[in-house]
Motif scaffolding. Structure first.
Motif, PDB file in Angstrom:
ATOM      1  N   TRP A  15     -10.001   5.101  11.750  1.00  0.00           N
ATOM      2  CA  TRP A  15      -9.417   3.794  11.998  1.00  0.00           C
ATOM      3  C   TRP A  15      -8.112   3.642  11.209  1.00  0.00           C
ATOM      4  O   TRP A  15      -7.122   3.103  11.723  1.00  0.00           O
ATOM      5  CB  TRP A  15     -10.399   2.690  11.601  1.00  0.00           C
ATOM      6  N   LYS A  16      -8.108   4.150   9.980  1.00  0.00           N
ATOM      7  CA  LYS A  16      -6.900   4.067   9.163  1.00  0.00           C
ATOM      8  C   LYS A  16      -5.759   4.851   9.813  1.00  0.00           C
ATOM      9  O   LYS A  16      -4.630   4.346   9.903  1.00  0.00           O
ATOM     10  CB  LYS A  16      -7.171   4.610   7.754  1.00  0.00           C
ATOM     11  N   ARG A  17      -6.037   6.063  10.265  1.00  0.00           N
ATOM     12  CA  ARG A  17      -4.984   6.870  10.894  1.00  0.00           C
ATOM     13  C   ARG A  17      -4.437   6.177  12.146  1.00  0.00           C
ATOM     14  O   ARG A  17      -3.230   6.199  12.412  1.00  0.00           O
ATOM     15  CB  ARG A  17      -5.523   8.260  11.248  1.00  0.00           C
ATOM     16  N   LYS A  18      -5.322   5.556  12.896  1.00  0.00           N
ATOM     17  CA  LYS A  18      -4.918   4.847  14.108  1.00  0.00           C
ATOM     18  C   LYS A  18      -3.995   3.687  13.776  1.00  0.00           C
ATOM     19  O   LYS A  18      -2.974   3.478  14.427  1.00  0.00           O
ATOM     20  CB  LYS A  18      -6.164   4.348  14.844  1.00  0.00           C
ATOM     21  N   ARG A  19      -4.334   2.934  12.743  1.00  0.00           N
ATOM     22  CA  ARG A  19      -3.552   1.755  12.381  1.00  0.00           C
ATOM     23  C   ARG A  19      -2.232   2.099  11.716  1.00  0.00           C
ATOM     24  O   ARG A  19      -1.310   1.288  11.689  1.00  0.00           O
ATOM     25  CB  ARG A  19      -4.361   0.850  11.455  1.00  0.00           C
ATOM     26  N   LEU A  20      -2.122   3.299  11.176  1.00  0.00           N
ATOM     27  CA  LEU A  20      -0.898   3.696  10.495  1.00  0.00           C
ATOM     28  C   LEU A  20       0.127   4.319  11.429  1.00  0.00           C
ATOM     29  O   LEU A  20       1.243   4.625  11.013  1.00  0.00           O
ATOM     30  CB  LEU A  20      -1.217   4.681   9.358  1.00  0.00           C
ATOM     31  N   LYS A  21      -0.233   4.510  12.687  1.00  0.00           N
ATOM     32  CA  LYS A  21       0.715   5.066  13.645  1.00  0.00           C
ATOM     33  C   LYS A  21       1.867   4.098  13.844  1.00  0.00           C
ATOM     34  O   LYS A  21       1.705   2.883  13.821  1.00  0.00           O
ATOM     35  CB  LYS A  21       0.035   5.320  14.994  1.00  0.00           C
ATOM     36  N   SER A 156       2.840  -6.212  10.090  1.00  0.00           N
ATOM     37  CA  SER A 156       3.690  -5.200  10.711  1.00  0.00           C
ATOM     38  C   SER A 156       3.281  -3.818  10.211  1.00  0.00           C
ATOM     39  O   SER A 156       2.567  -3.689   9.208  1.00  0.00           O
ATOM     40  CB  SER A 156       5.155  -5.462  10.353  1.00  0.00           C
ATOM     41  N   ASP A 157       3.753  -2.785  10.890  1.00  0.00           N
ATOM     42  CA  ASP A 157       3.420  -1.415  10.499  1.00  0.00           C
ATOM     43  C   ASP A 157       3.802  -1.127   9.051  1.00  0.00           C
ATOM     44  O   ASP A 157       3.018  -0.567   8.285  1.00  0.00           O
ATOM     45  CB  ASP A 157       4.134  -0.415  11.403  1.00  0.00           C
ATOM     46  N   ASP A 158       5.026  -1.507   8.675  1.00  0.00           N
ATOM     47  CA  ASP A 158       5.509  -1.197   7.327  1.00  0.00           C
ATOM     48  C   ASP A 158       4.699  -1.929   6.258  1.00  0.00           C
ATOM     49  O   ASP A 158       4.313  -1.340   5.247  1.00  0.00           O
ATOM     50  CB  ASP A 158       6.992  -1.559   7.188  1.00  0.00           C
ATOM     51  N   HIS A 159       4.438  -3.205   6.493  1.00  0.00           N
ATOM     52  CA  HIS A 159       3.687  -3.963   5.485  1.00  0.00           C
ATOM     53  C   HIS A 159       2.239  -3.498   5.433  1.00  0.00           C
ATOM     54  O   HIS A 159       1.623  -3.475   4.357  1.00  0.00           O
ATOM     55  CB  HIS A 159       3.741  -5.462   5.794  1.00  0.00           C
ATOM     56  N   ARG A 160       1.688  -3.106   6.574  1.00  0.00           N
ATOM     57  CA  ARG A 160       0.300  -2.640   6.587  1.00  0.00           C
ATOM     58  C   ARG A 160       0.124  -1.404   5.717  1.00  0.00           C
ATOM     59  O   ARG A 160      -0.914  -1.235   5.073  1.00  0.00           O
ATOM     60  CB  ARG A 160      -0.147  -2.347   8.022  1.00  0.00           C
TER      61      ARG A 160
END
Length: 238
Positions: A15-21, A156-160
């Motif tokens: 799940w982490k890898r998916k969300r960090l895309k 957002s992606d960067d803040h996540r």
């Protein structure tokens, strides 16, 4: 580590890898549409959203709201804790969907009421989640952690990426985190949900959009909560 925990650990990392895309072209296109759409929304609506988020952060950190009347018994296993989370998420998803449909059907003025109501539903779910994991939501560090879980779901992606780093190393970071920048918090949240939520204010389609959006937003919060509290669980055992 039993079979459930082994599966949970693998699922957590996936799940982490998916969300960090990185955001795809569809997300970037939606962002451009969101900016254009926001420009035609009355300023009082933007102010209401900002004030609601600021108040939610203040109330959460002060520990003076969002508590649930539901008494939570702490299960012994991670599997049982997550089963409870799943059941409560189902309850809060339905409540959010009904609330979104009701306020969305009323157009812009009633639709404005949806923002603080939805924030309250989300925080109540996180309070119960903390309790079922044997954590005290009255403790300042736990209330702060809930706000980072919230950002993990709606950023957002960067803040996540920053939030993942904090949650993954919570025992280290909680000693340094005294407060939370509500301005960054509210901007990230607004940027994440604005477009679909603003559609809820349009008469005729607001009810459908409101129900669908609120249901989906609770689903995203539930996934983030599972990740965050699994991380706490496994960190405590290492």
């Amino acid at each position: 580590m039993n079979s459930f925990e082994s599966h949970a650990l693998n699922e957590m990392e996936m799940w982490k890898r998916k969300r960090l895309k990185r955001a795809g072209i569809l997300n970037r296109t939606a962002k451009k549409a969101q900016i254009k759409f926001n420009s035609v929304i009355p300023e009082k609506v933007h102010k209401m959203v900002t004030d609601s988020i600021r108040n939610m952060v203040k109330v959460t950190l002060a520990g003076s709201g969002f508590t649930s009347s539901n008494k939570v018994r702490v299960p012994e296993t991670l599997e049982d804790k997550e089963q409870y989370m799943k059941e409560r998420l189902s309850f809060y998803r339905k409540a959010a969907a009904l609330e979104g449909a009701g306020t969305g059907a009323g157009g812009i003025f009633l639709g404005m009421a949806d923002f603080p109501l939805l924030l309250s539903i989300k925080m109540k779910y996180l309070y119960e989640t903390a309790q079922v994991h044997g954590l005290d939501p009255k403790a300042y560090e736990e209330r702060l952690f809930m706000l980072y879980v919230f950002q993990l779901a709606f950023s957002s992606d960067d803040h996540r990426r920053e939030v993942f780093n904090i949650i993954d190393r919570w025992d280290e970071f909680k000693q340094k985190l005294v407060d939370l920048d509500w301005k960054v918090f509210q901007q990230e949240y607004r940027d994440y949900i604005d477009f679909v939520k603003m559609l809820q204010l349009i008469p005729g389609i607001g009810a459908v959009v409101g129900a669908y959006a609120n249901y989906g937003l609770l689903e995203e919060l539930g996934e983030a909560a599972v990740y965050a509290y699994r991380r706490r669980h496994f960190s405590s055992k290492s």
